[in-house]
Design a protein around this motif. Sequence first.
Motif, PDB file in Angstrom:
ATOM      1  N   GLN A 136       0.855  -1.193   0.000  1.00 56.60           N
ATOM      2  CA  GLN A 136       0.000   0.000   0.000  1.00 56.60           C
ATOM      3  C   GLN A 136       0.888   1.239   0.000  1.00 56.60           C
ATOM      4  N   ASP A 137       1.946   1.160  -0.752  1.00 59.27           N
ATOM      5  CA  ASP A 137       2.987   2.173  -0.857  1.00 59.27           C
ATOM      6  C   ASP A 137       3.936   2.041   0.327  1.00 59.27           C
ATOM      7  N   ALA A 138       5.099   2.622   0.187  1.00 59.12           N
ATOM      8  CA  ALA A 138       6.094   2.572   1.256  1.00 59.12           C
ATOM      9  C   ALA A 138       5.528   3.226   2.509  1.00 59.12           C
ATOM     10  N   ALA A 139       5.935   2.737   3.678  1.00 56.15           N
ATOM     11  CA  ALA A 139       5.420   3.266   4.944  1.00 56.15           C
ATOM     12  C   ALA A 139       5.669   4.762   5.070  1.00 56.15           C
ATOM     13  N   TYR A 140       6.747   5.255   4.499  1.00 53.33           N
ATOM     14  CA  TYR A 140       7.071   6.687   4.529  1.00 53.33           C
ATOM     15  C   TYR A 140       5.952   7.492   3.872  1.00 53.33           C
ATOM     16  N   HIS A 141       5.550   7.095   2.669  1.00 50.80           N
ATOM     17  CA  HIS A 141       4.499   7.812   1.954  1.00 50.80           C
ATOM     18  C   HIS A 141       3.129   7.573   2.579  1.00 50.80           C
ATOM     19  N   TRP A 142       2.895   6.333   3.064  1.00 48.25           N
ATOM     20  CA  TRP A 142       1.618   6.017   3.716  1.00 48.25           C
ATOM     21  C   TRP A 142       1.430   6.913   4.936  1.00 48.25           C
ATOM     22  N   ALA A 143       2.475   7.019   5.769  1.00 54.23           N
ATOM     23  CA  ALA A 143       2.392   7.826   6.989  1.00 54.23           C
ATOM     24  C   ALA A 143       2.224   9.304   6.663  1.00 54.23           C
ATOM     25  N   ARG A 144       2.916   9.773   5.640  1.00 56.31           N
ATOM     26  CA  ARG A 144       2.772  11.181   5.240  1.00 56.31           C
ATOM     27  C   ARG A 144       1.331  11.499   4.865  1.00 56.31           C
ATOM     28  N   ASP A 145       0.743  10.697   3.986  1.00 57.12           N
ATOM     29  CA  ASP A 145      -0.631  10.946   3.553  1.00 57.12           C
ATOM     30  C   ASP A 145      -1.611  10.809   4.711  1.00 57.12           C
ATOM     31  N   HIS A 146      -1.324   9.884   5.633  1.00 57.25           N
ATOM     32  CA  HIS A 146      -2.241   9.694   6.743  1.00 57.25           C
ATOM     33  C   HIS A 146      -2.167  10.852   7.731  1.00 57.25           C
ATOM     34  N   ARG A 147      -1.003  11.415   7.917  1.00 59.53           N
ATOM     35  CA  ARG A 147      -0.894  12.595   8.771  1.00 59.53           C
ATOM     36  C   ARG A 147      -1.678  13.762   8.184  1.00 59.53           C
ATOM     37  N   VAL A 148      -1.612  13.907   6.877  1.00 58.01           N
ATOM     38  CA  VAL A 148      -2.393  14.953   6.214  1.00 58.01           C
ATOM     39  C   VAL A 148      -3.886  14.678   6.385  1.00 58.01           C
ATOM     40  N   HIS A 149      -4.276  13.418   6.264  1.00 56.44           N
ATOM     41  CA  HIS A 149      -5.680  13.030   6.432  1.00 56.44           C
ATOM     42  C   HIS A 149      -6.210  13.447   7.798  1.00 56.44           C
ATOM     43  N   MET A 201      13.762   4.369   5.645  1.00 61.31           N
ATOM     44  CA  MET A 201      14.395   4.951   4.466  1.00 61.31           C
ATOM     45  C   MET A 201      14.953   3.867   3.543  1.00 61.31           C
ATOM     46  N   PHE A 202      15.374   2.731   4.094  1.00 57.81           N
ATOM     47  CA  PHE A 202      15.804   1.603   3.263  1.00 57.81           C
ATOM     48  C   PHE A 202      14.623   1.087   2.448  1.00 57.81           C
ATOM     49  N   GLN A 203      13.473   0.916   3.104  1.00 57.59           N
ATOM     50  CA  GLN A 203      12.290   0.460   2.378  1.00 57.59           C
ATOM     51  C   GLN A 203      11.911   1.444   1.275  1.00 57.59           C
ATOM     52  N   LYS A 204      11.936   2.734   1.594  1.00 59.05           N
ATOM     53  CA  LYS A 204      11.583   3.769   0.620  1.00 59.05           C
ATOM     54  C   LYS A 204      12.520   3.730  -0.591  1.00 59.05           C
ATOM     55  N   LYS A 205      13.812   3.567  -0.343  1.00 59.64           N
ATOM     56  CA  LYS A 205      14.797   3.581  -1.416  1.00 59.64           C
ATOM     57  C   LYS A 205      14.678   2.372  -2.335  1.00 59.64           C
ATOM     58  N   TYR A 206      14.414   1.202  -1.749  1.00 61.21           N
ATOM     59  CA  TYR A 206      14.408  -0.033  -2.539  1.00 61.21           C
ATOM     60  C   TYR A 206      13.000  -0.616  -2.707  1.00 61.21           C
ATOM     61  N   TYR A 207      11.985   0.228  -2.545  1.00 63.49           N
ATOM     62  CA  TYR A 207      10.604  -0.275  -2.542  1.00 63.49           C
ATOM     63  C   TYR A 207      10.235  -0.973  -3.850  1.00 63.49           C
ATOM     64  N   LEU A 208      10.652  -0.427  -4.975  1.00 63.11           N
ATOM     65  CA  LEU A 208      10.274  -1.006  -6.263  1.00 63.11           C
ATOM     66  C   LEU A 208      10.972  -2.338  -6.537  1.00 63.11           C
ATOM     67  N   ILE A 209      11.931  -2.704  -5.701  1.00 65.91           N
ATOM     68  CA  ILE A 209      12.541  -4.027  -5.767  1.00 65.91           C
ATOM     69  C   ILE A 209      11.916  -4.951  -4.729  1.00 65.91           C
ATOM     70  N   LEU A 210      11.784  -4.449  -3.503  1.00 71.40           N
ATOM     71  CA  LEU A 210      11.258  -5.260  -2.405  1.00 71.40           C
ATOM     72  C   LEU A 210       9.792  -5.617  -2.597  1.00 71.40           C
ATOM     73  N   MET A 211       8.982  -4.643  -3.021  1.00 69.32           N
ATOM     74  CA  MET A 211       7.540  -4.863  -3.123  1.00 69.32           C
ATOM     75  C   MET A 211       7.167  -5.975  -4.107  1.00 69.32           C
ATOM     76  N   PRO A 212       7.664  -5.987  -5.341  1.00 68.87           N
ATOM     77  CA  PRO A 212       7.293  -7.083  -6.245  1.00 68.87           C
ATOM     78  C   PRO A 212       7.691  -8.461  -5.713  1.00 68.87           C
ATOM     79  N   ILE A 213       8.859  -8.525  -5.045  1.00 66.36           N
ATOM     80  CA  ILE A 213       9.323  -9.811  -4.518  1.00 66.36           C
ATOM     81  C   ILE A 213       8.411 -10.294  -3.392  1.00 66.36           C
TER      82      ILE A 213
END
Length: 372
Positions: A136-149, A201-213
């Motif tokens: 559901q997107d990297a936790a960094y982006h998820w948390a950012r959008d949820h704080r705005v919410h 930040m590791f998850q955010k940086k490598y999300y497009l590799i980690l997520m598909p796997i």
Amino acid sequence: MPPRSTTVANNDEPLDTTELAGGSKQTGVLFEADADTADGALAADITQFKKAEKRKLKLVWRNIILFGYLHLAALYGGYLFFAKAKWATVFFSIFLYSIGVLGITAGAHRLYAHRSYKAKWPLRLILMIFNTIAFQDAAYHWARDHRVHHKYSETDADPHNATRGFFFSHIGWLLCKKHPEVKAKGKGVDLSDLKADPIIMFQKKYYLILMPILCFILPTMIPMYGWNESFMNSWFVATMFRWCFILNITWLVNSAAHKFGGKPYDKYINPAENKSVAILAFGEGWHNYHHVFPWDYKTAEFGNYSMNMTTGFIDFFAKIGWAYDLKTVSADIIKKRVKRTGDGSHATWGWGDKDQPKDEIDNAIIINKKDE
């Protein structure tokens, strides 16, 4: 709808909401320091700002096509789940769903978006893996959008503004371009705590590799090579059906839990107490309470694990020392807020409440009782 009280507790002087850059005004609290009143609220009348601009939405056809395929695949996967998949695949799918939910609820939501507790690195690593499985997107982006919410709830800055209707708050917000206010307020949210976490930040940086796997490749391959499941069952059950189901359960928190249920803590906001969503989303359906006291690690007043499995998960890791500094709200603060803004549906305060049934008191089991 009558306006919210604009009087600060123990103070007769009303306060005005400060105009914020970009047009939308803050309509909700995020952390304890955001509250103006003694019972955890903003002091000004913010109901007038909870609305959506009438505008033509710009559709994102790529997302429409992908989510269309996902739901069609999930329908077929649901049939296979009950009719043809091996029992090992069924239980594997339920397992992936469960840890994926915890990656969102205990991880992206309660830990990272709200800082309602702290976690040592082994638990943060586990939650990062669980969160990636949920996709559901990297936790960094998820948390950012949820704080705005939370800070701009039910305004144009809210990514899934519930005032636009059930469909928009459920999935429609992902099928169109973001309102400019969402982007503007997202840039202004403090994310320094997330940037300081190397695991996030590791998850955010490598999300497009980690997520598909973790979300697609391994959930498909493990049944095939682990217990000789067919590719069709592996792909449509363990991957498509499981992922679509967790997405929709999460979206129900934004839609159903913002529309159906009682409002014992604040009757002037959309979020409501929804038992069905709470069960399916491991405790995220007690949404009226959560929007009133978002820093409470339980996201609910009561700690019933059967309808709040995430709280049980966090409590377990607290016992072994991996989770600590768990934040919650005192009974006195809750009582003040319920009396001031609740809809009257709140039950008893706890033991000794004047409305507590006598048979409940008489039949209660009291452990280690001492005569006074």
